[in-house]
Scaffold this motif. Sequence first.
Motif, mmCIF file in Angstrom:
data_model
loop_
_atom_site.group_PDB
_atom_site.id
_atom_site.type_symbol
_atom_site.label_atom_id
_atom_site.label_comp_id
_atom_site.label_asym_id
_atom_site.label_seq_id
_atom_site.Cartn_x
_atom_site.Cartn_y
_atom_site.Cartn_z
ATOM 1 N N LYS A 1 -16.324 -24.356 4.742
ATOM 2 C CA LYS A 1 -16.872 -24.167 3.404
ATOM 3 C C LYS A 1 -18.150 -23.337 3.439
ATOM 4 C CE LYS A 1 -17.331 -26.833 -0.826
ATOM 5 N NZ LYS A 1 -17.211 -28.172 -1.415
ATOM 6 N N MET A 2 -18.870 -23.414 4.557
ATOM 7 C CA MET A 2 -20.136 -22.720 4.653
ATOM 8 C C MET A 2 -19.977 -21.275 5.106
ATOM 9 S SD MET A 2 -23.589 -23.735 6.730
ATOM 10 C CE MET A 2 -23.157 -23.115 8.334
ATOM 11 N N VAL A 3 -19.322 -21.056 6.232
ATOM 12 C CA VAL A 3 -19.232 -19.703 6.774
ATOM 13 C C VAL A 3 -17.820 -19.136 6.768
ATOM 14 C CG1 VAL A 3 -21.285 -19.842 8.202
ATOM 15 C CG2 VAL A 3 -19.138 -20.645 9.116
ATOM 16 N N GLY A 4 -16.827 -19.934 6.359
ATOM 17 C CA GLY A 4 -15.489 -19.415 6.191
ATOM 18 C C GLY A 4 -14.635 -19.463 7.451
ATOM 19 N N VAL A 5 -13.332 -19.280 7.232
ATOM 20 C CA VAL A 5 -12.350 -19.370 8.310
ATOM 21 C C VAL A 5 -12.611 -18.332 9.401
ATOM 22 C CG1 VAL A 5 -9.906 -18.983 8.842
ATOM 23 C CG2 VAL A 5 -10.548 -20.376 6.872
#
Length: 267
Positions: free
Chosen positions: A191-195
Amino acid sequence: MSAIFEIFDLMLFAILGGIGLALIASPLGVFMVWQRQSYFGATLAHSALLGVSIALLLQTHLTITVVVISLLIAWGIYALSHTRQLSSDTLLGILAHSSLAIGLAMISLQNSVQIDITGYLFGDILSINETDLWLIALTGLLIVLFFLKNWQAMLNLTLNPELAQVEGTNVKKVQLQFVLLLAFMIALSMKMVGVLLVTSLLIIPAAAARRLSKTPEQMLGWCLVLGVSSVISGLWISYQYDIPTGPAIVIAATGFFLALLLKKQQG
């Protein structure tokens, strides 16, 4: 000074969540670097998008669904890695790309759902809410308890798994617990830095800390400092230059790593 307080008010949950994730990522990251498991982390990160697609399909809580799917995939990777029918890098490559492809396909087939896929690929730290903070705190507690009990066992396992087994360490149990904690942390960090960037939060601060450390404990301490500094610096860069927060955090972490790399080479 007023600008600093303005940023703090606007990004309170983002700051708390980001610092929390940096703190829980550090002990996992140092062992990922030591054990050369960066590709394993990338596989779990890619599979997190499958959790997103399933949550949208079933209309369940996004974060909890992603965590559950990530844990199941982590357990599956661990189980399959012990079959010896495929090499570890081949298995991880197949799972990473197939789970990402299936996740993207499932999302594209849901015509009734309008989502911004960029948010899942690159993250949005500003979307962190109170539930996420509690999940981060729970994960942190689990990680602290795990390493209080298994710090020496993890060190022995990293140096020589066979010797650790002879000395009485339940290698399979410790490895599985570590893998599940790693999956839990990656699912939350998505959620913070993405997949596409989540593994960077684990690897880059740990790799940078390695250049400052002579002992495992020193490396963990420096990793904590660099991880938190990367999050705070990334949030400031994002606010100042209006760029996505996930890439900004990774850019900050990379900046610290390059600065330390150049300093070591010059020294």
